[in-house]
Design an enzyme around this catalytic site. Structure first.
Site, PDB file in Angstrom:
ATOM      1  N   CYS A  52       0.835  -1.203   0.000  1.00 45.84           N
ATOM      2  CA  CYS A  52       0.000   0.000   0.000  1.00 45.84           C
ATOM      3  C   CYS A  52       0.868   1.251   0.000  1.00 45.84           C
ATOM      4  O   CYS A  52       1.755   1.399   0.825  1.00 45.84           O
ATOM      5  CB  CYS A  52      -0.896  -0.009   1.238  1.00 45.84           C
ATOM      6  SG  CYS A  52      -1.723   1.558   1.512  1.00 45.84           S
ATOM      7  N   CYS A  55       0.370   3.286   3.501  1.00 43.92           N
ATOM      8  CA  CYS A  55       0.720   2.749   4.819  1.00 43.92           C
ATOM      9  C   CYS A  55       2.027   3.380   5.330  1.00 43.92           C
ATOM     10  O   CYS A  55       2.896   3.745   4.541  1.00 43.92           O
ATOM     11  CB  CYS A  55       0.867   1.226   4.742  1.00 43.92           C
ATOM     12  SG  CYS A  55      -0.685   0.338   4.994  1.00 43.92           S
ATOM     13  N   HIS A 115      -4.364   0.334   7.863  1.00 44.51           N
ATOM     14  CA  HIS A 115      -4.825   0.040   6.505  1.00 44.51           C
ATOM     15  C   HIS A 115      -6.248  -0.529   6.492  1.00 44.51           C
ATOM     16  O   HIS A 115      -6.987  -0.380   5.511  1.00 44.51           O
ATOM     17  CB  HIS A 115      -3.847  -0.959   5.873  1.00 44.51           C
ATOM     18  CG  HIS A 115      -4.110  -1.253   4.441  1.00 44.51           C
ATOM     19  ND1 HIS A 115      -3.742  -0.407   3.423  1.00 44.51           N
ATOM     20  CD2 HIS A 115      -4.735  -2.307   3.841  1.00 44.51           C
ATOM     21  CE1 HIS A 115      -4.109  -0.927   2.260  1.00 44.51           C
ATOM     22  NE2 HIS A 115      -4.718  -2.079   2.481  1.00 44.51           N
ATOM     23  N   ASN A 155     -13.113  10.147  -1.462  1.00 50.31           N
ATOM     24  CA  ASN A 155     -13.677   9.178  -2.400  1.00 50.31           C
ATOM     25  C   ASN A 155     -13.528   7.836  -1.728  1.00 50.31           C
ATOM     26  O   ASN A 155     -12.415   7.421  -1.466  1.00 50.31           O
ATOM     27  CB  ASN A 155     -12.786   9.138  -3.646  1.00 50.31           C
ATOM     28  CG  ASN A 155     -13.455   9.734  -4.831  1.00 50.31           C
ATOM     29  OD1 ASN A 155     -14.655  10.014  -4.813  1.00 50.31           O
ATOM     30  ND2 ASN A 155     -12.678   9.924  -5.874  1.00 50.31           N
ATOM     31  N   SER A 163      -8.694   4.728  -5.571  1.00 53.26           N
ATOM     32  CA  SER A 163      -7.577   3.898  -6.023  1.00 53.26           C
ATOM     33  C   SER A 163      -7.012   3.006  -4.925  1.00 53.26           C
ATOM     34  O   SER A 163      -6.227   2.115  -5.204  1.00 53.26           O
ATOM     35  CB  SER A 163      -6.478   4.816  -6.569  1.00 53.26           C
ATOM     36  OG  SER A 163      -6.091   5.745  -5.564  1.00 53.26           O
ATOM     37  N   HIS A 166      -6.922   2.103   1.738  1.00 57.82           N
ATOM     38  CA  HIS A 166      -6.385   2.751   2.944  1.00 57.82           C
ATOM     39  C   HIS A 166      -7.197   4.033   3.195  1.00 57.82           C
ATOM     40  O   HIS A 166      -7.390   4.820   2.271  1.00 57.82           O
ATOM     41  CB  HIS A 166      -4.903   3.074   2.737  1.00 57.82           C
ATOM     42  CG  HIS A 166      -4.208   3.417   4.008  1.00 57.82           C
ATOM     43  ND1 HIS A 166      -3.263   2.607   4.588  1.00 57.82           N
ATOM     44  CD2 HIS A 166      -4.365   4.471   4.839  1.00 57.82           C
ATOM     45  CE1 HIS A 166      -2.853   3.173   5.716  1.00 57.82           C
ATOM     46  NE2 HIS A 166      -3.509   4.301   5.892  1.00 57.82           N
ATOM     47  N   HIS A 168      -8.395   7.433   3.372  1.00 61.07           N
ATOM     48  CA  HIS A 168      -7.752   8.689   2.987  1.00 61.07           C
ATOM     49  C   HIS A 168      -8.725   9.629   2.296  1.00 61.07           C
ATOM     50  O   HIS A 168      -9.798   9.225   1.864  1.00 61.07           O
ATOM     51  CB  HIS A 168      -6.559   8.417   2.062  1.00 61.07           C
ATOM     52  CG  HIS A 168      -6.958   7.934   0.699  1.00 61.07           C
ATOM     53  ND1 HIS A 168      -7.377   6.644   0.462  1.00 61.07           N
ATOM     54  CD2 HIS A 168      -7.023   8.570  -0.495  1.00 61.07           C
ATOM     55  CE1 HIS A 168      -7.674   6.510  -0.820  1.00 61.07           C
ATOM     56  NE2 HIS A 168      -7.480   7.663  -1.432  1.00 61.07           N
ATOM     57  N   GLN A 170      -8.691  13.792   0.162  1.00 58.24           N
ATOM     58  CA  GLN A 170      -7.845  14.704  -0.603  1.00 58.24           C
ATOM     59  C   GLN A 170      -8.243  16.150  -0.336  1.00 58.24           C
ATOM     60  O   GLN A 170      -9.366  16.430   0.104  1.00 58.24           O
ATOM     61  CB  GLN A 170      -7.994  14.440  -2.098  1.00 58.24           C
ATOM     62  CG  GLN A 170      -7.556  13.056  -2.535  1.00 58.24           C
ATOM     63  CD  GLN A 170      -7.457  12.972  -4.047  1.00 58.24           C
ATOM     64  OE1 GLN A 170      -6.897  13.849  -4.705  1.00 58.24           O
ATOM     65  NE2 GLN A 170      -8.001  11.914  -4.614  1.00 58.24           N
ATOM     66  N   HIS A 300     -21.377  17.238   2.036  1.00 62.09           N
ATOM     67  CA  HIS A 300     -22.276  16.399   1.231  1.00 62.09           C
ATOM     68  C   HIS A 300     -21.759  14.968   1.181  1.00 62.09           C
ATOM     69  O   HIS A 300     -20.551  14.752   1.091  1.00 62.09           O
ATOM     70  CB  HIS A 300     -22.319  16.891  -0.222  1.00 62.09           C
ATOM     71  CG  HIS A 300     -22.953  18.227  -0.409  1.00 62.09           C
ATOM     72  ND1 HIS A 300     -24.305  18.420  -0.365  1.00 62.09           N
ATOM     73  CD2 HIS A 300     -22.415  19.448  -0.665  1.00 62.09           C
ATOM     74  CE1 HIS A 300     -24.578  19.692  -0.598  1.00 62.09           C
ATOM     75  NE2 HIS A 300     -23.445  20.341  -0.766  1.00 62.09           N
ATOM     76  N   LYS A 313     -26.750   2.799  -8.506  1.00 63.77           N
ATOM     77  CA  LYS A 313     -27.547   3.768  -9.275  1.00 63.77           C
ATOM     78  C   LYS A 313     -26.625   4.412 -10.312  1.00 63.77           C
ATOM     79  O   LYS A 313     -25.568   4.925  -9.959  1.00 63.77           O
ATOM     80  CB  LYS A 313     -28.101   4.824  -8.312  1.00 63.77           C
ATOM     81  CG  LYS A 313     -28.512   6.128  -8.936  1.00 63.77           C
ATOM     82  CD  LYS A 313     -29.934   6.083  -9.416  1.00 63.77           C
ATOM     83  CE  LYS A 313     -30.316   7.404 -10.091  1.00 63.77           C
ATOM     84  NZ  LYS A 313     -31.530   7.301 -10.869  1.00 63.77           N
ATOM     85  N   PHE A 314     -27.026   4.374 -11.561  1.00 65.76           N
ATOM     86  CA  PHE A 314     -26.246   5.032 -12.610  1.00 65.76           C
ATOM     87  C   PHE A 314     -26.905   6.359 -12.962  1.00 65.76           C
ATOM     88  O   PHE A 314     -28.115   6.410 -13.170  1.00 65.76           O
ATOM     89  CB  PHE A 314     -26.168   4.158 -13.863  1.00 65.76           C
ATOM     90  CG  PHE A 314     -25.256   2.974 -13.705  1.00 65.76           C
ATOM     91  CD1 PHE A 314     -23.896   3.098 -13.904  1.00 65.76           C
ATOM     92  CD2 PHE A 314     -25.764   1.736 -13.326  1.00 65.76           C
ATOM     93  CE1 PHE A 314     -23.053   2.010 -13.743  1.00 65.76           C
ATOM     94  CE2 PHE A 314     -24.923   0.645 -13.158  1.00 65.76           C
ATOM     95  CZ  PHE A 314     -23.560   0.775 -13.376  1.00 65.76           C
ATOM     96  N   TYR A 318     -31.397   9.576 -19.130  1.00 62.61           N
ATOM     97  CA  TYR A 318     -32.190  10.772 -18.834  1.00 62.61           C
ATOM     98  C   TYR A 318     -31.418  11.742 -17.935  1.00 62.61           C
ATOM     99  O   TYR A 318     -31.414  12.956 -18.160  1.00 62.61           O
ATOM    100  CB  TYR A 318     -33.518  10.366 -18.172  1.00 62.61           C
ATOM    101  CG  TYR A 318     -34.387  11.560 -17.854  1.00 62.61           C
ATOM    102  CD1 TYR A 318     -35.165  12.166 -18.841  1.00 62.61           C
ATOM    103  CD2 TYR A 318     -34.402  12.101 -16.565  1.00 62.61           C
ATOM    104  CE1 TYR A 318     -35.943  13.277 -18.549  1.00 62.61           C
ATOM    105  CE2 TYR A 318     -35.179  13.210 -16.265  1.00 62.61           C
ATOM    106  CZ  TYR A 318     -35.939  13.799 -17.255  1.00 62.61           C
ATOM    107  OH  TYR A 318     -36.695  14.896 -16.972  1.00 62.61           O
ATOM    108  N   GLU A 319     -30.749  11.171 -16.924  1.00 68.09           N
ATOM    109  CA  GLU A 319     -29.985  12.022 -15.982  1.00 68.09           C
ATOM    110  C   GLU A 319     -28.893  12.814 -16.688  1.00 68.09           C
ATOM    111  O   GLU A 319     -28.640  13.967 -16.370  1.00 68.09           O
ATOM    112  CB  GLU A 319     -29.338  11.180 -14.871  1.00 68.09           C
ATOM    113  CG  GLU A 319     -30.297  10.706 -13.811  1.00 68.09           C
ATOM    114  CD  GLU A 319     -30.807   9.293 -14.069  1.00 68.09           C
ATOM    115  OE1 GLU A 319     -30.876   8.893 -15.260  1.00 68.09           O
ATOM    116  OE2 GLU A 319     -31.138   8.605 -13.105  1.00 68.09           O
TER     117      GLU A 319
END
Ligand code: H2U
Ligand code: ZN
Length: 348
Positions: A52, A55, A115, A155, A163, A166, A168, A170, A300, A313-314, A318-319
Site C-alpha cells: 500500500c 501505509c 490500513h 472518495n 484507487s 487505505h 484517505h 484529498q 455532502h 444507481k447510474f 435521462y440524468e
C-alpha cells in the site's frame, strides 16, 4: 381524482442550494432489475499492507517514503491535477473560445495509519484529528494568495474510482471557485441578502421541527437526507450554528462534527452490511480574505448504491441528457437509515 402523494406520484423537487431540480419517481421502485450487478468489494484487510502506498513507512508511487506516522498524515499529491508554478495565460478567440490558466495545489490525507480501518470504524477521538487537519489545511492552503477555494473531499470504495482502500481523503486548492460551490455561493448570497440569515440555518431549523429527514443530531451538528436529495441515500452534515467555514468551529464543535461523521457512516455501512462507498466533500466559504456571512458550512455525501451492496444507481440516460432523477423518496431513504442499529455491523 385521487390526492397527490409524495410516495406515489412523480414530482420535481427544488434544490435551493443550487437552483437545480430533481425528478422523483417513487412508483418506479417496483420495476424489475436485470442490469449490471456489482461484485461486493472484498472486506478483510490487514492492518498493514506492504504494497500500500499510503501505509506508514512505505514508498509511494512518486518515489517518496511515508514516515512512520501515528495518527493522520498529509502529503503533496505526487500526481497533482493542479500545481502552483505555471505561467499565467489567458486565451480567447471571439465569444466562443475561452480558456485561462489555473494555479493550485493538491494534497492527500491519510486518516489513520491502520490500513484496515475506515471512518465508521475509527474512534471519534481519532476522527477529530482528521477534522483538526482539515481546519489547519483550509487555513494554511487558503492563506496562499493564489488559492481562493479549498476543496476537501473523500472518495471511498473502488466503485467510486477510489484507487486505494487505505482510509484517505484529498484536498485541492485553486484560484477559481469551481462549479458546484459557485452555484451554492450565488444561492446562499441571494438568500442572505433577502433574509439576513443563512439559507441552511433556516433549512435546518425546519428539518429539526419535522424530524422526517433527520438521521443524526448532536449538540452542534445535524445529519439529514436533504429534501432535494438526488443519490438514493444522499446525506448532508450541517452545522447548527451559522459558521462560514471549519476554521470558525469551536473545540466542542469540531468533536461534534467528528461524532456526526462517524454516526452517519456507521448507518451507511449497516444499510447493506458492507463498507459503504461514497464521495463526500465539504462546502464552505472561499478563502478570498473577505467575510462570507452568507456561507454556511456543510458536508455532502453522495453514495451510489441503490438496493443492495451490488446494485448501483447510474446517473446516465435521462440524468445525463436532461435531469437528475431518483426512485425512493428522501423520506423513505431517511426512514430506512434511521431504523438501522447504531452499532457498526462488524462490532456486533
Ligand atoms: P483517490 O482518493 O481517488 O483514491 O486518489 C488517491 C490520490 O493519491 C490520487 O490523486 C495520489 C493519486 O494521485 N497518489 C499519490 O499522491 N502518491 C502515490 O504514491 C499514489 C497515489
Ligand atoms: Zn495502507
Amino acid at each position: 381524482m385521487e390526492q397527490f402523494e409524495f410516495t406515489e406520484h412523480s414530482h420535481r423537487r427544488y434544490n435551493p442550494l443550487t437552483g437545480d431540480w430533481v425528478l422523483v419517481s417513487p412508483h418506479r421502485t417496483k420495476r424489475p432489475w436485470q442490469g449490471k450487478v456489482e461484485k461486493p468489494a472484498i472486506e478483510k484487510r490487514p492492518k498493514y499492507d506492504e504494497k500500500c502506498y499510503l501505509c506508514p513507512g512505505n514508498e509511494r508511487a512518486g518515489g517518496h517514503n511515508n514516515p512512520e506516522y501515528k495518527d493522520v498524515f498529509v502529503f503533496q499529491n505526487d500526481f497533482s491535477a493542479l500545481v502552483p508554478d505555471i505561467p499565467e495565460g489567458n486565451y480567447s478567440n471571439g465569444e466562443l473560445f475561452k480558456a485561462e490558466s489555473e494555479r493550485g495545489f493538491c494534497k492527500v490525507i491519510c486518516f489513520s495509519p491502520r490500513h484496515d480501518l475506515t471512518i465508521p470504524e475509527m474512534e471519534v477521538t481519532d476522527i477529530r484529528k482528521v477534522v483538526d487537519l482539515w481546519c489547519n489545511e483550509y487555513q494554511e492552503i487558503g492563506a496562499l494568495n493564489y488559492i481562493i477555494h479549498v476543496q476537501i473531499f473523500e472518495n471511498k470504495g473502488d466503485i467510486m474510482g477510489c484507487s486505494n482502500p487505505h482510509p484517505h481523503g484529498q484536498i485541492w486548492g485553486q484560484y477559481s471557485v469551481p462549479v458546484e460551490p459557485a452555484k451554492e455561493a450565488v444561492m446562499q448570497k441571494a438568500y442572505f441578502d433577502k433574509h439576513g440569515k443563512t439559507l441552511l440555518e433556516d433549512y435546518v431549523a425546519e428539518e429539526l421541527k419535522s424530524g422526517e429527514r433527520i438521521l443524526v443530531e448532536n449538540e452542534h451538528f445535524v445529519a439529514l437526507v436533504p429534501f432535494w436529495a438526488t443519490w438514493p441515500f444522499e446525506a448532508m452534515i450541517v452545522s447548527k450554528r451559522a459558521v462560514a467555514s471549519i476554521s470558525q468551529l469551536s473545540d466542542e464543535e469540531r468533536t461534534a462534527l467528528a461524532d456526526a461523521y462517524k454516526k452517519l457512516t456507521v448507518m451507511y455501512d449497516n444499510l447493506f452490511e458492507v463498507s459503504f462507498p461514497y464521495s463526500a466533500g465539504i462546502h464552505q466559504a472561499p478563502t478570498d480574505g473577505q467575510e462570507h456571512p452568507e456561507w454556511h458550512l456543510h458536508m455532502h455525501f453522495y453514495p451510489p448504491l441503490l438496493r443492495s451492496a451490488t446494485v448501483k444507481k447510474f446517473m446516465v440516460g435521462y440524468e445525463m441528457m436532461a435531469n437528475a432523477q431518483r426512485d425512493i423518496t428522501a423520506e423513505q431513504a431517511a426512514q430506512r437509515l434511521r431504523d438501522l442499529p447504531t452499532v457498526h455491523y462488524k462490532a456486533k
